[in-house]
Each structure stands twice: as structure tokens, then as C-alpha cells.
Design a protein around this motif. Structure first.
Motif, PDB file in Angstrom:
ATOM      1  N   ILE A  29      41.352 -50.203 -71.549  1.00 28.05           N
ATOM      2  CA  ILE A  29      41.580 -48.245 -71.776  1.00 28.05           C
ATOM      3  C   ILE A  29      40.643 -47.737 -73.319  1.00 28.05           C
ATOM      4  CG2 ILE A  29      43.332 -45.890 -72.488  1.00 28.05           C
ATOM      5  CD1 ILE A  29      45.462 -47.557 -70.973  1.00 28.05           C
ATOM      6  N   THR A  30      41.399 -48.577 -74.506  1.00 31.62           N
ATOM      7  CA  THR A  30      40.026 -48.134 -75.472  1.00 31.62           C
ATOM      8  C   THR A  30      38.490 -48.748 -74.958  1.00 31.62           C
ATOM      9  OG1 THR A  30      41.795 -49.349 -77.292  1.00 31.62           O
ATOM     10  CG2 THR A  30      39.276 -49.217 -77.679  1.00 31.62           C
ATOM     11  N   LEU A  31      37.888 -49.258 -74.269  1.00 32.55           N
ATOM     12  CA  LEU A  31      36.398 -49.657 -74.076  1.00 32.55           C
ATOM     13  C   LEU A  31      35.751 -48.110 -73.363  1.00 32.55           C
ATOM     14  CD1 LEU A  31      36.474 -53.593 -73.270  1.00 32.55           C
ATOM     15  CD2 LEU A  31      35.620 -52.410 -75.174  1.00 32.55           C
ATOM     16  N   LEU A  32      37.208 -47.835 -72.728  1.00 32.44           N
ATOM     17  CA  LEU A  32      36.593 -46.535 -71.953  1.00 32.44           C
ATOM     18  C   LEU A  32      36.502 -45.136 -72.785  1.00 32.44           C
ATOM     19  CD1 LEU A  32      39.264 -46.683 -68.708  1.00 32.44           C
ATOM     20  CD2 LEU A  32      36.323 -46.943 -68.761  1.00 32.44           C
ATOM     21  N   ALA A  33      36.796 -45.357 -73.640  1.00 33.23           N
ATOM     22  CA  ALA A  33      37.278 -44.090 -75.113  1.00 33.23           C
ATOM     23  C   ALA A  33      35.791 -44.343 -75.110  1.00 33.23           C
ATOM     24  CB  ALA A  33      38.484 -44.557 -75.668  1.00 33.23           C
ATOM     25  N   ILE A  34      35.488 -45.888 -76.396  1.00 34.97           N
ATOM     26  CA  ILE A  34      33.620 -45.935 -76.882  1.00 34.97           C
ATOM     27  C   ILE A  34      32.984 -45.324 -76.083  1.00 34.97           C
ATOM     28  CG2 ILE A  34      32.745 -47.817 -77.401  1.00 34.97           C
ATOM     29  CD1 ILE A  34      34.986 -49.415 -78.176  1.00 34.97           C
ATOM     30  N   CYS A  35      32.864 -45.983 -74.112  1.00 31.96           N
ATOM     31  CA  CYS A  35      31.455 -45.411 -73.356  1.00 31.96           C
ATOM     32  C   CYS A  35      31.797 -43.531 -73.222  1.00 31.96           C
ATOM     33  CB  CYS A  35      32.216 -46.253 -71.575  1.00 31.96           C
ATOM     34  SG  CYS A  35      32.026 -47.861 -72.183  1.00 31.96           S
ATOM     35  N   LEU A  43      24.319 -37.689 -74.201  1.00 32.14           N
ATOM     36  CA  LEU A  43      24.634 -35.902 -73.366  1.00 32.14           C
ATOM     37  C   LEU A  43      23.826 -35.291 -74.296  1.00 32.14           C
ATOM     38  CD1 LEU A  43      27.911 -36.458 -71.444  1.00 32.14           C
ATOM     39  CD2 LEU A  43      25.486 -36.177 -70.460  1.00 32.14           C
ATOM     40  N   SER A  44      23.816 -35.559 -76.035  1.00 34.59           N
ATOM     41  CA  SER A  44      23.944 -34.773 -76.813  1.00 34.59           C
ATOM     42  C   SER A  44      22.420 -33.872 -76.938  1.00 34.59           C
ATOM     43  CB  SER A  44      25.674 -34.410 -77.789  1.00 34.59           C
ATOM     44  OG  SER A  44      24.315 -35.927 -78.735  1.00 34.59           O
ATOM     45  N   ILE A  45      22.422 -35.211 -77.055  1.00 33.90           N
ATOM     46  CA  ILE A  45      20.237 -35.916 -77.537  1.00 33.90           C
ATOM     47  C   ILE A  45      19.141 -35.308 -75.877  1.00 33.90           C
ATOM     48  CG2 ILE A  45      18.634 -37.631 -77.025  1.00 33.90           C
ATOM     49  CD1 ILE A  45      20.441 -39.503 -78.327  1.00 33.90           C
ATOM     50  N   GLU A  46      20.685 -35.048 -74.828  1.00 31.41           N
ATOM     51  CA  GLU A  46      19.660 -34.858 -73.419  1.00 31.41           C
ATOM     52  C   GLU A  46      20.092 -33.255 -73.287  1.00 31.41           C
ATOM     53  OE1 GLU A  46      21.075 -36.352 -70.669  1.00 31.41           O
ATOM     54  OE2 GLU A  46      20.033 -38.455 -70.578  1.00 31.41           O
ATOM     55  N   GLY A  47      20.235 -32.108 -74.190  1.00 37.64           N
ATOM     56  CA  GLY A  47      20.986 -31.339 -74.479  1.00 37.64           C
ATOM     57  C   GLY A  47      21.405 -30.329 -73.598  1.00 37.64           C
ATOM     58  N   ARG A  48      22.561 -31.700 -73.021  1.00 40.58           N
ATOM     59  CA  ARG A  48      23.854 -30.867 -71.585  1.00 40.58           C
ATOM     60  C   ARG A  48      24.360 -31.244 -72.806  1.00 40.58           C
ATOM     61  NH1 ARG A  48      22.699 -35.202 -66.790  1.00 40.58           N
ATOM     62  NH2 ARG A  48      22.789 -36.830 -67.870  1.00 40.58           N
ATOM     63  N   MET A  49      24.439 -30.393 -73.640  1.00 41.66           N
ATOM     64  CA  MET A  49      26.449 -30.080 -74.522  1.00 41.66           C
ATOM     65  C   MET A  49      27.784 -30.257 -73.951  1.00 41.66           C
ATOM     66  SD  MET A  49      24.576 -31.084 -77.959  1.00 41.66           S
ATOM     67  CE  MET A  49      26.102 -30.806 -78.170  1.00 41.66           C
ATOM     68  N   THR A  50      27.554 -28.963 -73.049  1.00 34.64           N
ATOM     69  CA  THR A  50      28.665 -28.685 -72.279  1.00 34.64           C
ATOM     70  C   THR A  50      29.678 -30.290 -71.941  1.00 34.64           C
ATOM     71  OG1 THR A  50      28.665 -27.399 -71.750  1.00 34.64           O
ATOM     72  CG2 THR A  50      30.131 -27.650 -70.429  1.00 34.64           C
ATOM     73  N   LEU A  51      28.958 -30.586 -71.919  1.00 35.22           N
ATOM     74  CA  LEU A  51      29.541 -32.481 -70.852  1.00 35.22           C
ATOM     75  C   LEU A  51      29.679 -33.097 -72.252  1.00 35.22           C
ATOM     76  CD1 LEU A  51      26.708 -33.275 -68.202  1.00 35.22           C
ATOM     77  CD2 LEU A  51      29.133 -32.265 -67.652  1.00 35.22           C
ATOM     78  N   ALA A  52      28.857 -33.244 -73.010  1.00 40.14           N
ATOM     79  CA  ALA A  52      28.714 -34.133 -74.034  1.00 40.14           C
ATOM     80  C   ALA A  52      30.721 -33.525 -75.081  1.00 40.14           C
ATOM     81  CB  ALA A  52      28.154 -33.602 -75.570  1.00 40.14           C
ATOM     82  N   VAL A  53      30.229 -32.357 -75.680  1.00 44.61           N
ATOM     83  CA  VAL A  53      31.712 -31.911 -75.525  1.00 44.61           C
ATOM     84  C   VAL A  53      33.323 -32.682 -74.772  1.00 44.61           C
ATOM     85  CG1 VAL A  53      33.546 -30.018 -75.935  1.00 44.61           C
ATOM     86  CG2 VAL A  53      31.452 -30.119 -76.974  1.00 44.61           C
ATOM     87  N   TYR A  54      32.785 -32.269 -73.345  1.00 45.95           N
ATOM     88  CA  TYR A  54      34.335 -33.294 -72.541  1.00 45.95           C
ATOM     89  C   TYR A  54      33.989 -34.408 -72.276  1.00 45.95           C
ATOM     90  CZ  TYR A  54      33.592 -28.808 -69.231  1.00 45.95           C
ATOM     91  OH  TYR A  54      33.434 -27.341 -69.561  1.00 45.95           O
ATOM     92  N   ALA A  55      33.632 -35.699 -72.810  1.00 43.99           N
ATOM     93  CA  ALA A  55      33.349 -36.768 -73.197  1.00 43.99           C
ATOM     94  C   ALA A  55      33.927 -36.813 -74.093  1.00 43.99           C
ATOM     95  CB  ALA A  55      31.435 -37.230 -73.222  1.00 43.99           C
ATOM     96  N   ILE A  56      33.579 -35.811 -75.482  1.00 46.80           N
ATOM     97  CA  ILE A  56      34.609 -36.463 -76.567  1.00 46.80           C
ATOM     98  C   ILE A  56      36.265 -36.017 -76.506  1.00 46.80           C
ATOM     99  CG2 ILE A  56      34.881 -35.607 -79.041  1.00 46.80           C
ATOM    100  CD1 ILE A  56      32.633 -37.104 -78.749  1.00 46.80           C
ATOM    101  N   PHE A  89      35.791 -44.976 -84.850  1.00 40.69           N
ATOM    102  CA  PHE A  89      34.605 -44.310 -85.749  1.00 40.69           C
ATOM    103  C   PHE A  89      33.900 -44.288 -84.922  1.00 40.69           C
ATOM    104  CE2 PHE A  89      30.690 -46.536 -88.018  1.00 40.69           C
ATOM    105  CZ  PHE A  89      30.496 -45.466 -88.979  1.00 40.69           C
ATOM    106  N   VAL A  90      33.241 -44.496 -83.753  1.00 39.53           N
ATOM    107  CA  VAL A  90      32.338 -44.181 -83.250  1.00 39.53           C
ATOM    108  C   VAL A  90      32.433 -42.817 -81.847  1.00 39.53           C
ATOM    109  CG1 VAL A  90      30.977 -44.719 -80.628  1.00 39.53           C
ATOM    110  CG2 VAL A  90      31.558 -46.633 -82.603  1.00 39.53           C
ATOM    111  N   ASN A  91      33.682 -43.096 -81.635  1.00 40.61           N
ATOM    112  CA  ASN A  91      34.216 -41.436 -80.670  1.00 40.61           C
ATOM    113  C   ASN A  91      34.273 -40.604 -81.689  1.00 40.61           C
ATOM    114  OD1 ASN A  91      33.985 -43.210 -78.980  1.00 40.61           O
ATOM    115  ND2 ASN A  91      36.142 -43.570 -78.731  1.00 40.61           N
ATOM    116  N   PHE A  92      35.136 -40.268 -82.871  1.00 37.56           N
ATOM    117  CA  PHE A  92      34.863 -39.446 -84.045  1.00 37.56           C
ATOM    118  C   PHE A  92      34.708 -39.398 -85.420  1.00 37.56           C
ATOM    119  CE2 PHE A  92      39.071 -41.378 -81.324  1.00 37.56           C
ATOM    120  CZ  PHE A  92      38.688 -40.137 -80.349  1.00 37.56           C
TER     121      PHE A  92
END
Length: 293
Positions: A29-35, A43-56, A89-92
Motif C-alpha cells: 500500500i505504501t509503495l502504491l502511494a509512492i507511485c 502529470l504536473s509536468i505534462e500540464g494535466r493538473m486535474t489528474l495530478a491533484v487526484y493522484a496526491i 517526504f516524496v508524496n507530501f
């Protein structure tokens, strides 16, 4: 013959015992969170901010359940605790800072990068302090129900408020305002502000309220899916407004405890780590999954 010649029958090879599956589940589960956190950066680099926020948000949800699942199935270990700290640290820390930079802070040039970098570093410092002071013997008993500073997952969700507001078609904040807000949340993360955690409270639901509780959870999830930016914006504002209430609650409990002590001294909020604290090896955290040894 060398000391490592395993052909010698007198040399015993180290035998590794099979690892129970219950020890692996929380770490998966923790590894899935890192992914999810790393994917939000892409996604944020590609400009898809909506999906990037969903991922966080998805990473934050996974972070909220991995420790509880580990305790329920008795899959705790020191390996899992360390993995969870790295994931946080990576995710948040790193991911939200980069998201804000690619979204708007890059307009400020070096100043925007500094704001994003300060937020990421503050997330790492906050986690390091938490690991270093979790077993502080001088901390009063009631302080176990409070975080020292805004926790990393809450900081990550809170710092993205400018993006939520923009997605509500309320207009973008000026880049300088977004940078100042980012630095404010970073300061709250590394501050000594007592923040109510509720992790020591055992909440029990009366039998007659079990079904309504299920319905309430389903309604909340449905609202989050249907109106994500409204829910996240309102939730962020309410969380920030409740921070003074946590501080007041801490001070009230400190004064109540001091009134029962002969010295009459009032306990202060949890102390920040010292060099002596940081030189000691980290201990397992009560609320953090400890999984694989």
C-alpha cells in the motif's frame, strides 16, 4: 580457504525465514502511494493538473489507511516505518512543491523555485523532527493527542488551495500570493503549533448509528467525486480555521494538568528536536506502520 568459503561444511549459511503475507500488504500500500506521488509529478509536468491533484489525494488516502491496516493484521515492522517516512517526504513534500512550481510559481523565476524548495524541505524537516521526538520522555501524556506542527499529508492537501480555487473558476491568485501562501504552510509544518490529531481517541459508533455512518461516508465520497474542488476548498479552509482551536485545547489541558501539580507550571507545546535528539537512532512510531524487518 577464506572465511567466506561456503563449501566448507563448518560454515553455516544464514537462513532467511519466509515472510508472512500480512507483513507485505501494508508495504505494498505504501509503495502504491509512492507511485501515486511520483505520477502526480509527471502529470504536473505534462500540464494535466486535474489528474495530478487526484493522484496526491489518492496518495493521502493510502497514507491514512496503511498504518491502520498494518496494526489490524499485525504487520508492523521497522522497515515499514522507514518506508512510510520516505513515502511521506516524496508524496507530501516534493510532489506538491513541484506541482505548484510547474503550475504557477515558475512565473516568479528563482523566487518561485525557492518557495517550492522551502516547502519540500519543510516537509522533510517535519518528518525528521517527528521521528526524533516521538518518544520524548518530557512530553505530557495529553500531548500524545497532538501533532507538533501541521502533519505532512494535511500540509500537502492544504498547500494546493490556489489550484482548487482556480479550478472553481474564481480566478488565479497572483503568483506572489501563491508563493507567500506556500511559505506560510511550510512554516506551519515546521512550527511548534499543537495540532489536534485524534489518533489516541477511540471512536465507537453506537449500533443504531452504524448504517447512517456508512451512508455519510458514501455521501462524502460521492460529493468528493462530483464536486472535488468545492469539497477540497471548503475542507482546506475549515482545517485552517480549526488550527487555533487545537492550540487552545492544548493550552487548556496544559493548564488543567498544571493546576494538579504542586509546582503549578504550565506545560509548553512539544519541543523541537535538539542535536542530542537527532543523534539518537529513530524509534518506531505508534501511528506509523512498522512492517518488514
Amino acid at each position: 580457504m577464506t572465511p567466506y568459503d561456503f563449501k566448507d561444511p563448518d560454515v553455516r549459511r544464514r537462513r532467511f525465514r519466509p515472510i508472512p503475507v500480512r507483513m507485505l500488504v501494508p508495504n505494498v500500500i505504501t509503495l502504491l502511494a509512492i507511485c501515486a506521488g511520483l505520477t502526480s509529478i509527471r502529470l504536473s509536468i505534462e500540464g494535466r493538473m486535474t489528474l495530478a491533484v487526484y493522484a496526491i489525494v489518492f496518495a493521502a488516502a493510502l497514507d491514512g489507511i496503511d498504518g491502520r491496516i498494518a496494526r489490524m493484521i499485525k504487520g508492523q515492522s521497522k522497515f515499514g516505518a522507514e518506508l512510510d517516512s520516505l513515502a511521506d517526504f516524496v508524496n507530501f513534500g516534493v510532489a506538491p512543491g513541484l506541482m505548484l512550481y510547474f503550475w504557477q510559481l515558475h512565473e516568479l523565476g528563482n523566487a518561485g523555485w525557492i518557495a517550492a524548495m522551502v516547502f519540500a524541505i519543510s516537509g522533510g524537516l517535519r518528518l525528521a523532527r517527528f521521528n526524533a521526538t516521538m518518544d520524548d520522555p518530557n512530553k505530557p501524556a495529553f500531548a500524545a493527542n497532538f501533532f507538533t506542527g501541521v502533519p505532512a499529508p494535511a500540509g500537502a492537501i492544504t498547500v494546493l488551495l490556489p489550484i482548487y480555487v482556480a479550478f472553481l473558476d474564481l480566478g488565479r491568485w497572483p503568483a506572489a500570493v501563491t508563493a507567500a501562501y506556500t511559505l506560510l504552510i511550510a512554516f506551519l509544518m515546521v512550527s511548534r503549533l499543537p495540532v489536534f490529531s485524534g489518533k489516541t481517541k477511540r471512536m465507537r459508533v453506537p449500533p443504531e448509528l452504524v448504517l447512517p455512518a456508512f451512508v455519510a461516508v458514501v455521501v462524502f465520497i460521492a460529493l468528493l467525486i462530483a464536486y472535488p474542488w468545492h469539497v477540497l476548498s471548503i475542507g482546506t479552509v475549515l482545517y485552517l480555521l480549526c488550527l487555533p482551536l487545537g492550540y487552545k485545547s492544548y493550552q487548556d489541558q496544559a493548564r488543567a494538568m498544571a493546576a494538579t501539580e504542586p509546582s503549578g507550571e504550565v506545560s509548553s507545546p512539544p519541543s523541537a528536536p535538539t542535536l542530542a535528539n537527532l543523534s539518537e537512532p529513530p524509534h518506531d512510531e505508534d501511528d506509523r506502520p512498522g512492517r518488514l524487518h
